[in-house]
Design a protein around this motif. Sequence first.
Motif, PDB file in Angstrom:
ATOM      1  N   MET A 123       0.825  -1.208   0.000  1.00  0.00           N
ATOM      2  CA  MET A 123       0.000   0.000   0.000  1.00  0.00           C
ATOM      3  C   MET A 123       0.860   1.259   0.000  1.00  0.00           C
ATOM      4  SD  MET A 123      -3.081  -0.882   2.641  1.00  0.00           S
ATOM      5  CE  MET A 123      -4.260  -2.198   2.297  1.00  0.00           C
ATOM      6  N   GLU A 124       1.915   1.258   0.836  1.00  0.00           N
ATOM      7  CA  GLU A 124       2.776   2.437   0.904  1.00  0.00           C
ATOM      8  C   GLU A 124       3.489   2.672  -0.422  1.00  0.00           C
ATOM      9  OE1 GLU A 124       2.675   4.554   3.348  1.00  0.00           O
ATOM     10  OE2 GLU A 124       1.221   3.222   4.298  1.00  0.00           O
ATOM     11  N   MET A 125       3.998   1.605  -1.027  1.00  0.00           N
ATOM     12  CA  MET A 125       4.706   1.753  -2.292  1.00  0.00           C
ATOM     13  C   MET A 125       3.767   2.209  -3.403  1.00  0.00           C
ATOM     14  SD  MET A 125       7.243  -1.572  -2.137  1.00  0.00           S
ATOM     15  CE  MET A 125       7.970  -1.222  -3.736  1.00  0.00           C
ATOM     16  N   SER A 126       2.567   1.675  -3.426  1.00  0.00           N
ATOM     17  CA  SER A 126       1.629   2.067  -4.473  1.00  0.00           C
ATOM     18  C   SER A 126       1.178   3.507  -4.291  1.00  0.00           C
ATOM     19  CB  SER A 126       0.418   1.124  -4.499  1.00  0.00           C
ATOM     20  OG  SER A 126      -0.319   1.206  -3.306  1.00  0.00           O
ATOM     21  N   CYS A 127       1.108   3.978  -3.032  1.00  0.00           N
ATOM     22  CA  CYS A 127       0.780   5.385  -2.800  1.00  0.00           C
ATOM     23  C   CYS A 127       1.901   6.286  -3.298  1.00  0.00           C
ATOM     24  CB  CYS A 127       0.522   5.628  -1.314  1.00  0.00           C
ATOM     25  SG  CYS A 127      -1.181   5.309  -0.806  1.00  0.00           S
ATOM     26  N   ASP A 128       3.144   5.894  -3.069  1.00  0.00           N
ATOM     27  CA  ASP A 128       4.266   6.649  -3.631  1.00  0.00           C
ATOM     28  C   ASP A 128       4.098   6.803  -5.133  1.00  0.00           C
ATOM     29  OD1 ASP A 128       5.541   6.909  -1.197  1.00  0.00           O
ATOM     30  OD2 ASP A 128       6.824   5.165  -1.491  1.00  0.00           O
ATOM     31  N   GLU A 129       3.811   5.688  -5.789  1.00  0.00           N
ATOM     32  CA  GLU A 129       3.699   5.686  -7.248  1.00  0.00           C
ATOM     33  C   GLU A 129       2.513   6.508  -7.717  1.00  0.00           C
ATOM     34  OE1 GLU A 129       3.478   1.547  -7.866  1.00  0.00           O
ATOM     35  OE2 GLU A 129       5.571   1.190  -7.317  1.00  0.00           O
ATOM     36  N   ALA A 130       1.398   6.418  -6.993  1.00  0.00           N
ATOM     37  CA  ALA A 130       0.208   7.173  -7.383  1.00  0.00           C
ATOM     38  C   ALA A 130       0.444   8.680  -7.244  1.00  0.00           C
ATOM     39  CB  ALA A 130      -0.985   6.748  -6.528  1.00  0.00           C
ATOM     40  N   VAL A 131       1.131   9.083  -6.171  1.00  0.00           N
ATOM     41  CA  VAL A 131       1.417  10.496  -5.957  1.00  0.00           C
ATOM     42  C   VAL A 131       2.357  11.030  -7.036  1.00  0.00           C
ATOM     43  CG1 VAL A 131       2.541  12.144  -4.399  1.00  0.00           C
ATOM     44  CG2 VAL A 131       0.982  10.423  -3.487  1.00  0.00           C
ATOM     45  N   MET A 132       3.302  10.190  -7.467  1.00  0.00           N
ATOM     46  CA  MET A 132       4.301  10.626  -8.431  1.00  0.00           C
ATOM     47  C   MET A 132       3.927  10.324  -9.875  1.00  0.00           C
ATOM     48  SD  MET A 132       6.861  12.169  -6.943  1.00  0.00           S
ATOM     49  CE  MET A 132       5.555  12.964  -5.974  1.00  0.00           C
ATOM     50  N   TYR A 133       2.857   9.595 -10.093  1.00  0.00           N
ATOM     51  CA  TYR A 133       2.514   9.184 -11.458  1.00  0.00           C
ATOM     52  C   TYR A 133       2.226  10.409 -12.336  1.00  0.00           C
ATOM     53  CZ  TYR A 133       0.475   6.443 -15.231  1.00  0.00           C
ATOM     54  OH  TYR A 133       0.210   5.864 -16.453  1.00  0.00           O
ATOM     55  N   GLY A 134       2.920  10.484 -13.460  1.00  0.00           N
ATOM     56  CA  GLY A 134       2.736  11.591 -14.390  1.00  0.00           C
ATOM     57  C   GLY A 134       3.439  12.870 -13.985  1.00  0.00           C
ATOM     58  N   ARG A 135       4.151  12.854 -12.851  1.00  0.00           N
ATOM     59  CA  ARG A 135       4.859  14.054 -12.408  1.00  0.00           C
ATOM     60  C   ARG A 135       6.143  14.224 -13.213  1.00  0.00           C
ATOM     61  NH1 ARG A 135       1.979  17.171  -8.493  1.00  0.00           N
ATOM     62  NH2 ARG A 135       0.764  15.722  -7.201  1.00  0.00           N
ATOM     63  N   PRO A 136       6.588  15.459 -13.376  1.00  0.00           N
ATOM     64  CA  PRO A 136       7.860  15.685 -14.076  1.00  0.00           C
ATOM     65  C   PRO A 136       9.030  15.127 -13.279  1.00  0.00           C
ATOM     66  CG  PRO A 136       7.024  17.732 -13.151  1.00  0.00           C
ATOM     67  CD  PRO A 136       5.924  16.714 -13.003  1.00  0.00           C
ATOM     68  N   LYS A 137      10.130  14.955 -13.954  1.00  0.00           N
ATOM     69  CA  LYS A 137      11.314  14.349 -13.351  1.00  0.00           C
ATOM     70  C   LYS A 137      11.786  15.123 -12.137  1.00  0.00           C
ATOM     71  CE  LYS A 137      16.037  12.906 -14.487  1.00  0.00           C
ATOM     72  NZ  LYS A 137      17.067  12.852 -15.552  1.00  0.00           N
ATOM     73  N   GLU A 138      11.684  16.460 -12.181  1.00  0.00           N
ATOM     74  CA  GLU A 138      12.163  17.287 -11.067  1.00  0.00           C
ATOM     75  C   GLU A 138      11.378  17.004  -9.780  1.00  0.00           C
ATOM     76  OE1 GLU A 138      11.273  18.390 -14.020  1.00  0.00           O
ATOM     77  OE2 GLU A 138      13.258  18.836 -14.887  1.00  0.00           O
ATOM     78  N   ILE A 139      10.066  16.820  -9.909  1.00  0.00           N
ATOM     79  CA  ILE A 139       9.241  16.539  -8.734  1.00  0.00           C
ATOM     80  C   ILE A 139       9.563  15.165  -8.178  1.00  0.00           C
ATOM     81  CG2 ILE A 139       6.881  16.242  -7.887  1.00  0.00           C
ATOM     82  CD1 ILE A 139       7.603  19.123  -8.480  1.00  0.00           C
ATOM     83  N   ARG A 140       9.742  14.185  -9.058  1.00  0.00           N
ATOM     84  CA  ARG A 140      10.080  12.832  -8.589  1.00  0.00           C
ATOM     85  C   ARG A 140      11.421  12.835  -7.864  1.00  0.00           C
ATOM     86  NH1 ARG A 140       8.509  11.299 -13.876  1.00  0.00           N
ATOM     87  NH2 ARG A 140      10.640  10.597 -14.329  1.00  0.00           N
ATOM     88  N   GLN A 141      12.363  13.620  -8.367  1.00  0.00           N
ATOM     89  CA  GLN A 141      13.666  13.701  -7.713  1.00  0.00           C
ATOM     90  C   GLN A 141      13.543  14.372  -6.345  1.00  0.00           C
ATOM     91  OE1 GLN A 141      16.023  15.756 -10.663  1.00  0.00           O
ATOM     92  NE2 GLN A 141      16.749  13.848 -11.584  1.00  0.00           N
ATOM     93  N   GLN A 142      12.694  15.378  -6.250  1.00  0.00           N
ATOM     94  CA  GLN A 142      12.475  16.037  -4.959  1.00  0.00           C
ATOM     95  C   GLN A 142      11.859  15.077  -3.948  1.00  0.00           C
ATOM     96  OE1 GLN A 142       9.987  19.503  -5.212  1.00  0.00           O
ATOM     97  NE2 GLN A 142      10.168  20.004  -3.043  1.00  0.00           N
TER      98      GLN A 142
END
Length: 210
Positions: A123-142
């Motif tokens: 659940m925690e890992m899938s929430c990470d992915e859902a929050v970051m899905y479609g986000r630009p590279k800079e946001i994922r790096q942050q």
Amino acid sequence: EQIQMTPMHAVALVWSAGMAGMMLYSVVQYLGLRRRLVGSVQLKGNIYLADHIDTAFVVGLVQPRIYLPSGVPHKERYFILAHEQHHIRRGDHIIKLLAYLALCIHWFNPLVWLAFVLAGKDMEMSCDEAVMYGRPKEIRQQYASLLLETADRSPGFTSCLSASAGALRYRLKNIVRPKKRIVGAVLVSVLCFSLAVLSTTTCVRFAPAP
């Protein structure tokens, strides 16, 4: 007439004591949590700040609230809220309750414990992915940088961004290359519940007659 204690009666007593202990433990934990939430301040909507907690979490089933530690850094607040709000939208707070009830009933079953732990991690890992899905590279790096920062933080303060060394590698990998894992989380939770139902059927079938 004196009732003779059979092995099945002894097993039933041990099982009942274990289940009661698990439920009592959860009630004590919940009451302690409610005491720590006294004096919490509404930030907006269903989001509250509390002084006496060290991690963010969701409380409530019908109208769930998100509680944040008052000292949570502002740069983490956005990501933590997005993470917890996704838990609520997906109904994870209800699934976790059902999974814990299954665990209380089958505290003796290592497979149910394993399913419970794996469901939480998924659940925690899938929430990470859902929050970051479609986000630009800079946001994922942050977001990945925040994970690394919280991993080095002292145990006195944690958040949903915190992770153990073993889990951190997988969470970072999934953030860099996001993909949906919601199905995996649901399947593991269903497995946990199914194991409990099957075990309950077996216990009832072989329970001693009154």
